[in-house]
Design an enzyme around this catalytic site. Structure first.
Site, PDB file in Angstrom:
ATOM      1  N   CYS A  88      55.669  16.455  10.388  1.00  0.00           N
ATOM      2  CA  CYS A  88      54.993  15.170  10.171  1.00  0.00           C
ATOM      3  C   CYS A  88      54.443  15.119   8.749  1.00  0.00           C
ATOM      4  O   CYS A  88      54.708  14.184   8.003  1.00  0.00           O
ATOM      5  CB  CYS A  88      53.874  14.979  11.188  1.00  0.00           C
ATOM      6  SG  CYS A  88      54.458  14.851  12.887  1.00  0.00           S
ATOM      7  N   ALA A 102      50.134  12.826  22.675  1.00  0.00           N
ATOM      8  CA  ALA A 102      51.471  12.297  22.970  1.00  0.00           C
ATOM      9  C   ALA A 102      52.497  13.345  22.556  1.00  0.00           C
ATOM     10  O   ALA A 102      52.516  13.772  21.410  1.00  0.00           O
ATOM     11  CB  ALA A 102      51.698  10.990  22.222  1.00  0.00           C
ATOM     12  N   ASP A 128      49.547  10.343  13.498  1.00  0.00           N
ATOM     13  CA  ASP A 128      48.705  10.019  14.652  1.00  0.00           C
ATOM     14  C   ASP A 128      47.279   9.879  14.118  1.00  0.00           C
ATOM     15  O   ASP A 128      46.597  10.859  13.873  1.00  0.00           O
ATOM     16  CB  ASP A 128      48.829  11.154  15.672  1.00  0.00           C
ATOM     17  CG  ASP A 128      47.869  11.048  16.845  1.00  0.00           C
ATOM     18  OD1 ASP A 128      46.972  10.185  16.828  1.00  0.00           O
ATOM     19  OD2 ASP A 128      48.000  11.862  17.780  1.00  0.00           O
TER      20      ASP A 128
END
Length: 264
Positions: free
Chosen positions: A146, A263, A169
């Site tokens: 990420c 998640a 996120d």
């Protein structure tokens, strides 16, 4: 950390509804930048308590070049458990790419060692870069990077860093990412006899998961408190010799933690 709250508010009010890999659903914006002057305090979110132990141990784990969660478990850190296989392995994730990027001719490049040498010997270079986005190994990773690409910059005796995060996120992950890279800048600066400068965060798909919206609204009702100060108690022989007990955060007085599901 006003910048962080402003971003959260922007995603809540301007974000597009999108589906995602996890099936959870998000509100998402694309392209956002924040700048943190590390001389003004350590950028650890104060509108909820952040688990600093996990942040420090995860960074030390990356620096070791490790990709198995055993070290994290030894230190009561579980943030990678959802992605590890039955043996605790994650594939060639951050630590592998940072410390041992495989080349086509069979060599392995230690990107962090390379960057340290550049900072000490060629600080004006525009190529002081670390990438975790190894296209040839993405399919072997439990989770694609990420926070994928970061660059260092030296001016006026200060070390700055800009990170490009392709997926963010905002509620759960971003406070960790900001603090982790700020910590890395402090460590790199100490090793190179520089002062910490700015940490610049640039986000791609910047989102709030649909099951984090109420938590985000609660956090936005809280007033930010003064940033804490990072103290590094000693200067180790190298970037790779720091220990957890070398770091102390002074004056961290956050609001209570806010729980939210991850998640996967």
């Amino acid at each position: 950390m006003k910048q962080y709250l402003e971003l959260m508010n922007k995603v809540l009010h301007e974000g597009a509804q999108k589906d995602d890999r996890t099936g959870t659903g998000t509100l998402s914006i694309f392209g956002h930048q924040m700048r943190f002057n590390l001389q003004e305090g350590f950028p650890l979110v104060t509108t909820k308590r952040c688990h600093l132990r996990s942040i420090i141990h995860e960074l030390l784990w990356f620096l070791k070049g490790d990709t198995n969660v055993a070290y994290l478990h030894e230190n009561n850190v579980t943030i990678w458990d959802e992605w590890a296989d039955e043996n605790g392995d994650l594939g060639p994730v951050y630590g592998k790419q940072w410390r041992s990027w495989a080349t086509p001719d069979g060599r392995h490049i230690d990107q962090l060692e390379t960057v340290l040498n550049q900072l000490k010997n060629d600080p004006d270079s525009r190529r002081i870069i670390v990438s975790a986005w190894n296209v040839g190994e993405l399919d072997k990773m439990a989770l694609a990077p990420c926070h994928a690409f970061f660059q260092f910059y030296v001016a006026n005796g200060k070390l700055s860093c800009q990170l490009y995060q392709r997926s963010c996120d905002v509620f759960l992950g971003l406070p960790f990412n900001i603090a982790s890279y700020a910590l890395l800048v402090h460590m790199m600066a100490q090793q190179c006899d520089l002062e910490p400068g700015d940490f610049v965060w640039t986000g791609g798909d910047t989102h709030l998961y649909s099951n984090h919206l109420e938590q985000a609204r609660l956090q936005l009702t809280r007033e930010p408190r003064p940033l804490p100060k990072l103290v590094i108690k000693r200067k180790p022989e190298s970037l790779f010799d720091y220990r957890f007990e070398d770091f102390e955060i002074e004056g961290y007085d956050p609001h209570p933690a806010i729980k939210a599901p991850v998640a996967i």
